[in-house]
Design a protein around this motif. Sequence first.
Motif, PDB file in Angstrom:
ATOM      1  N   PHE A   1       9.660   1.420   3.929  1.00 48.30           N
ATOM      2  CA  PHE A   1      11.049   1.304   4.366  1.00 48.30           C
ATOM      3  C   PHE A   1      11.313   2.028   5.686  1.00 48.30           C
ATOM      4  O   PHE A   1      12.405   1.921   6.237  1.00 48.30           O
ATOM      5  N   LEU A   2      10.354   2.771   6.201  1.00 43.85           N
ATOM      6  CA  LEU A   2      10.566   3.533   7.434  1.00 43.85           C
ATOM      7  C   LEU A   2      11.009   2.674   8.620  1.00 43.85           C
ATOM      8  O   LEU A   2      11.924   3.078   9.347  1.00 43.85           O
ATOM      9  N   PRO A   3      10.408   1.514   8.868  1.00 44.84           N
ATOM     10  CA  PRO A   3      10.889   0.715  10.007  1.00 44.84           C
ATOM     11  C   PRO A   3      12.359   0.323   9.879  1.00 44.84           C
ATOM     12  O   PRO A   3      13.096   0.319  10.870  1.00 44.84           O
ATOM     13  N   LEU A   4      12.794   0.042   8.675  1.00 50.02           N
ATOM     14  CA  LEU A   4      14.198  -0.308   8.459  1.00 50.02           C
ATOM     15  C   LEU A   4      15.101   0.858   8.851  1.00 50.02           C
ATOM     16  O   LEU A   4      16.086   0.686   9.574  1.00 50.02           O
ATOM     17  N   PHE A   5      14.764   2.049   8.398  1.00 48.76           N
ATOM     18  CA  PHE A   5      15.598   3.207   8.706  1.00 48.76           C
ATOM     19  C   PHE A   5      15.507   3.595  10.174  1.00 48.76           C
ATOM     20  O   PHE A   5      16.467   4.101  10.752  1.00 48.76           O
ATOM     21  N   PHE A   6      14.366   3.351  10.795  1.00 48.13           N
ATOM     22  CA  PHE A   6      14.235   3.596  12.230  1.00 48.13           C
ATOM     23  C   PHE A   6      15.191   2.691  13.006  1.00 48.13           C
ATOM     24  O   PHE A   6      15.903   3.141  13.909  1.00 48.13           O
TER      25      PHE A   6
ATOM     26  N   TRP B   1      10.266  -6.264  -1.012  1.00 45.80           N
ATOM     27  CA  TRP B   1      10.009  -5.771   0.345  1.00 45.80           C
ATOM     28  C   TRP B   1       8.499  -5.677   0.548  1.00 45.80           C
ATOM     29  O   TRP B   1       7.793  -5.114  -0.277  1.00 45.80           O
ATOM     30  N   PRO B   2       7.973  -6.222   1.640  1.00 49.27           N
ATOM     31  CA  PRO B   2       6.515  -6.260   1.819  1.00 49.27           C
ATOM     32  C   PRO B   2       5.902  -4.870   2.025  1.00 49.27           C
ATOM     33  O   PRO B   2       6.554  -3.950   2.492  1.00 49.27           O
ATOM     34  N   GLY B   3       4.628  -4.752   1.666  1.00 46.69           N
ATOM     35  CA  GLY B   3       3.868  -3.532   1.900  1.00 46.69           C
ATOM     36  C   GLY B   3       3.904  -2.531   0.773  1.00 46.69           C
ATOM     37  O   GLY B   3       3.507  -1.381   0.962  1.00 46.69           O
ATOM     38  N   LYS B   4       4.322  -2.931  -0.396  1.00 47.72           N
ATOM     39  CA  LYS B   4       4.468  -1.980  -1.503  1.00 47.72           C
ATOM     40  C   LYS B   4       3.133  -1.351  -1.888  1.00 47.72           C
ATOM     41  O   LYS B   4       3.040  -0.141  -2.070  1.00 47.72           O
ATOM     42  N   ARG B   5       2.097  -2.152  -1.993  1.00 48.55           N
ATOM     43  CA  ARG B   5       0.805  -1.635  -2.442  1.00 48.55           C
ATOM     44  C   ARG B   5       0.155  -0.751  -1.372  1.00 48.55           C
ATOM     45  O   ARG B   5      -0.407   0.294  -1.678  1.00 48.55           O
ATOM     46  N   ARG B   6       0.256  -1.143  -0.125  1.00 47.39           N
ATOM     47  CA  ARG B   6      -0.424  -0.411   0.941  1.00 47.39           C
ATOM     48  C   ARG B   6       0.348   0.828   1.385  1.00 47.39           C
ATOM     49  O   ARG B   6      -0.223   1.899   1.575  1.00 47.39           O
ATOM     50  N   PHE B   7       1.663   0.691   1.586  1.00 46.94           N
ATOM     51  CA  PHE B   7       2.443   1.781   2.173  1.00 46.94           C
ATOM     52  C   PHE B   7       3.301   2.547   1.174  1.00 46.94           C
ATOM     53  O   PHE B   7       3.807   3.615   1.497  1.00 46.94           O
TER      54      PHE B   7
END
Length: 79
Positions: free
Chosen positions: A26-31, A15-21
């Motif tokens: 995963f917040l956008p997915l749950f949103f 899943w993209p964004g592991k290093r930065r976020f």
Amino acid sequence: MNLYSGSVRRLLDSWPGKRRFGIYRFLPLFFVLGAALEFSMINWTVGETNFYRTFKRRQAKNYVEEQQHHQQQQQQHQQ
């Protein structure tokens, strides 16, 4: 001890964004999942009812019961 399989781990790691976020990636997915659930609860009907109608009916019932309770208290107070 593994709590989940290797395929789940690979999926989560890819899943993209592991290093930065971090975990917040995963917040956008749950949103989106929450919005879809809300949409389905309002718009999908089973027979003649759906969640929204049931909620509004229960809210009206609670209001009527509350008003009756207040009237009973006022009558007891006047006596």
